[in-house]
Design a protein around this motif. Structure first.
Motif, PDB file in Angstrom:
ATOM      1  N   ALA A  96     -10.186  -2.124  -3.737  1.00  0.00           N
ATOM      2  CA  ALA A  96     -11.429  -2.155  -4.514  1.00  0.00           C
ATOM      3  C   ALA A  96     -11.371  -1.196  -5.695  1.00  0.00           C
ATOM      4  CB  ALA A  96     -12.629  -1.825  -3.625  1.00  0.00           C
ATOM      5  N   LYS A  97     -10.767  -0.029  -5.500  1.00  0.00           N
ATOM      6  CA  LYS A  97     -10.718   0.969  -6.565  1.00  0.00           C
ATOM      7  C   LYS A  97      -9.587   0.731  -7.561  1.00  0.00           C
ATOM      8  CE  LYS A  97     -10.692   5.847  -7.556  1.00  0.00           C
ATOM      9  NZ  LYS A  97     -10.886   7.180  -7.037  1.00  0.00           N
ATOM     10  N   TYR A  98      -8.383   0.438  -7.069  1.00  0.00           N
ATOM     11  CA  TYR A  98      -7.212   0.375  -7.950  1.00  0.00           C
ATOM     12  C   TYR A  98      -6.793  -1.038  -8.343  1.00  0.00           C
ATOM     13  CZ  TYR A  98      -6.741   5.289  -6.852  1.00  0.00           C
ATOM     14  OH  TYR A  98      -6.981   6.627  -6.720  1.00  0.00           O
ATOM     15  N   MET A  99      -7.248  -2.032  -7.624  1.00  0.00           N
ATOM     16  CA  MET A  99      -6.903  -3.418  -7.933  1.00  0.00           C
ATOM     17  C   MET A  99      -8.148  -4.286  -7.785  1.00  0.00           C
ATOM     18  SD  MET A  99      -3.345  -3.768  -5.866  1.00  0.00           S
ATOM     19  CE  MET A  99      -2.073  -2.547  -6.016  1.00  0.00           C
ATOM     20  N   PRO A 100      -9.161  -4.064  -8.614  1.00  0.00           N
ATOM     21  CA  PRO A 100     -10.446  -4.743  -8.414  1.00  0.00           C
ATOM     22  C   PRO A 100     -10.380  -6.267  -8.492  1.00  0.00           C
ATOM     23  CG  PRO A 100     -10.404  -3.588 -10.511  1.00  0.00           C
ATOM     24  CD  PRO A 100      -9.167  -3.184  -9.774  1.00  0.00           C
ATOM     25  N   TYR A 145       0.846  -1.185   0.000  1.00  0.00           N
ATOM     26  CA  TYR A 145       0.000   0.000   0.000  1.00  0.00           C
ATOM     27  C   TYR A 145       0.887   1.242   0.000  1.00  0.00           C
ATOM     28  CZ  TYR A 145      -3.469  -3.360   1.448  1.00  0.00           C
ATOM     29  OH  TYR A 145      -4.287  -4.445   1.522  1.00  0.00           O
ATOM     30  N   PRO A 146       0.426   2.311  -0.596  1.00  0.00           N
ATOM     31  CA  PRO A 146       1.207   3.544  -0.546  1.00  0.00           C
ATOM     32  C   PRO A 146       1.277   4.065   0.896  1.00  0.00           C
ATOM     33  CG  PRO A 146      -0.922   3.922  -1.583  1.00  0.00           C
ATOM     34  CD  PRO A 146      -0.822   2.455  -1.332  1.00  0.00           C
ATOM     35  N   MET A 147       2.320   4.808   1.195  1.00  0.00           N
ATOM     36  CA  MET A 147       2.449   5.372   2.544  1.00  0.00           C
ATOM     37  C   MET A 147       1.252   6.240   2.899  1.00  0.00           C
ATOM     38  SD  MET A 147       6.346   6.503   3.211  1.00  0.00           S
ATOM     39  CE  MET A 147       6.277   6.915   4.928  1.00  0.00           C
ATOM     40  N   PRO A 181      -9.571   5.810   1.960  1.00  0.00           N
ATOM     41  CA  PRO A 181      -8.995   5.936   3.294  1.00  0.00           C
ATOM     42  C   PRO A 181      -8.530   4.629   3.938  1.00  0.00           C
ATOM     43  CG  PRO A 181     -11.366   6.083   3.423  1.00  0.00           C
ATOM     44  CD  PRO A 181     -11.017   6.016   1.960  1.00  0.00           C
ATOM     45  N   THR A 182      -8.895   3.482   3.360  1.00  0.00           N
ATOM     46  CA  THR A 182      -8.516   2.202   3.953  1.00  0.00           C
ATOM     47  C   THR A 182      -7.880   1.303   2.894  1.00  0.00           C
ATOM     48  OG1 THR A 182     -10.608   1.112   3.430  1.00  0.00           O
ATOM     49  CG2 THR A 182     -10.488   2.321   5.536  1.00  0.00           C
ATOM     50  N   PRO A 183      -7.127   0.309   3.320  1.00  0.00           N
ATOM     51  CA  PRO A 183      -6.586  -0.649   2.343  1.00  0.00           C
ATOM     52  C   PRO A 183      -7.688  -1.324   1.532  1.00  0.00           C
ATOM     53  CG  PRO A 183      -5.453  -0.892   4.423  1.00  0.00           C
ATOM     54  CD  PRO A 183      -6.594   0.066   4.662  1.00  0.00           C
ATOM     55  N   LEU A 185      -9.208 -12.103  -3.803  1.00  0.00           N
ATOM     56  CA  LEU A 185      -8.480 -12.421  -2.576  1.00  0.00           C
ATOM     57  C   LEU A 185      -8.999 -11.704  -1.342  1.00  0.00           C
ATOM     58  CD1 LEU A 185      -4.806 -12.534  -3.884  1.00  0.00           C
ATOM     59  CD2 LEU A 185      -6.349 -14.422  -3.405  1.00  0.00           C
ATOM     60  N   TRP A 186      -9.181 -10.409  -1.431  1.00  0.00           N
ATOM     61  CA  TRP A 186      -9.565  -9.651  -0.239  1.00  0.00           C
ATOM     62  C   TRP A 186     -10.908 -10.123   0.321  1.00  0.00           C
ATOM     63  CZ3 TRP A 186      -6.991  -6.157   2.731  1.00  0.00           C
ATOM     64  CH2 TRP A 186      -7.745  -5.490   3.698  1.00  0.00           C
ATOM     65  N   THR A 187     -11.878 -10.266  -0.556  1.00  0.00           N
ATOM     66  CA  THR A 187     -13.218 -10.602  -0.067  1.00  0.00           C
ATOM     67  C   THR A 187     -13.328 -12.041   0.438  1.00  0.00           C
ATOM     68  OG1 THR A 187     -13.971 -11.198  -2.275  1.00  0.00           O
ATOM     69  CG2 THR A 187     -14.347  -8.927  -1.568  1.00  0.00           C
ATOM     70  N   LYS A 188     -12.449 -12.929  -0.025  1.00  0.00           N
ATOM     71  CA  LYS A 188     -12.556 -14.344   0.344  1.00  0.00           C
ATOM     72  C   LYS A 188     -11.369 -14.843   1.161  1.00  0.00           C
ATOM     73  CE  LYS A 188     -15.043 -15.071  -3.902  1.00  0.00           C
ATOM     74  NZ  LYS A 188     -14.934 -15.444  -5.273  1.00  0.00           N
ATOM     75  N   GLY A 189     -10.325 -14.023   1.280  1.00  0.00           N
ATOM     76  CA  GLY A 189      -9.115 -14.475   1.938  1.00  0.00           C
ATOM     77  C   GLY A 189      -9.059 -14.167   3.423  1.00  0.00           C
ATOM     78  N   VAL A 190      -8.019 -14.662   4.045  1.00  0.00           N
ATOM     79  CA  VAL A 190      -7.771 -14.417   5.460  1.00  0.00           C
ATOM     80  C   VAL A 190      -6.973 -13.127   5.581  1.00  0.00           C
ATOM     81  CG1 VAL A 190      -6.594 -15.292   7.513  1.00  0.00           C
ATOM     82  CG2 VAL A 190      -7.731 -16.873   5.957  1.00  0.00           C
ATOM     83  N   LYS A 191      -7.365 -12.286   6.513  1.00  0.00           N
ATOM     84  CA  LYS A 191      -6.657 -11.029   6.736  1.00  0.00           C
ATOM     85  C   LYS A 191      -6.043 -11.053   8.135  1.00  0.00           C
ATOM     86  CE  LYS A 191     -10.503  -9.202   4.482  1.00  0.00           C
ATOM     87  NZ  LYS A 191     -10.752 -10.521   4.115  1.00  0.00           N
ATOM     88  N   PHE A 192      -4.776 -10.709   8.210  1.00  0.00           N
ATOM     89  CA  PHE A 192      -4.083 -10.659   9.490  1.00  0.00           C
ATOM     90  C   PHE A 192      -3.996  -9.200   9.925  1.00  0.00           C
ATOM     91  CE2 PHE A 192      -2.631 -14.449   7.326  1.00  0.00           C
ATOM     92  CZ  PHE A 192      -2.801 -15.404   8.306  1.00  0.00           C
TER      93      PHE A 192
END
Length: 123
Positions: free
Chosen positions: A32-36, A16-18, A25-27, A42-49
């Motif tokens: 969702a906007k730049y890497m749909p 993510y950019p600094m 405002p969030t990752p 991955l994001w919607t179905k994956g595990v997030k730490f």
């Protein structure tokens, strides 16, 4: 009951950019906007730490730490090449990871009796 599938993807230079743009405002909104595709697959179905740290942030030391679970001083992988414009520059030779180190790949390979099999594919 069969073991769950494990798909491990390790990418380089993807962060993510600094400072996120004002409209993201969030990752999650950034992806969702730049890497749909990444977001939907991955994001919607994956595990997030949410609580994590790294024992080594630089390339080679970080990769050694990641695959072994050991600190860089334990693996001996201290260096990252000095030159990014000349990646084959040999002024700083890279040490290799010693074969005797246990890695997550070896652990899974040895888990065959528990329902895992070794499949190698490169995309």
């Amino acid at each position: 009951m069969p073991q769950p599938n494990i798909i491990f993807m390790h990418v380089d230079e993807m962060r993510y950019p600094m400072h996120l743009p004002n409209d993201t405002p969030t990752p999650e909104t950034f992806l969702a906007k730049y890497m749909p595709n990444l977001y939907s697959l991955l994001w919607t179905k994956g595990v997030k730490f949410k609580r994590y740290f790294t024992a080594a942030a630089d390339c080679t030391p970080g990769r050694g730490t990641f695959v072994t679970g050991l600190y860089a001083y334990q693996t001996g992988l201290f260096l990252t090449r000095e030159s990014t414009s000349s990646p084959y520059d040999t002024k700083q030779p890279q040490p290799g990871l010693k074969r005797e180190f246990e890695t997550y790949g070896k652990l899974l390979k040895n888990a065959k009796p528990f329902g895992y099999e070794d499949r190698k594919s490169v995309v």
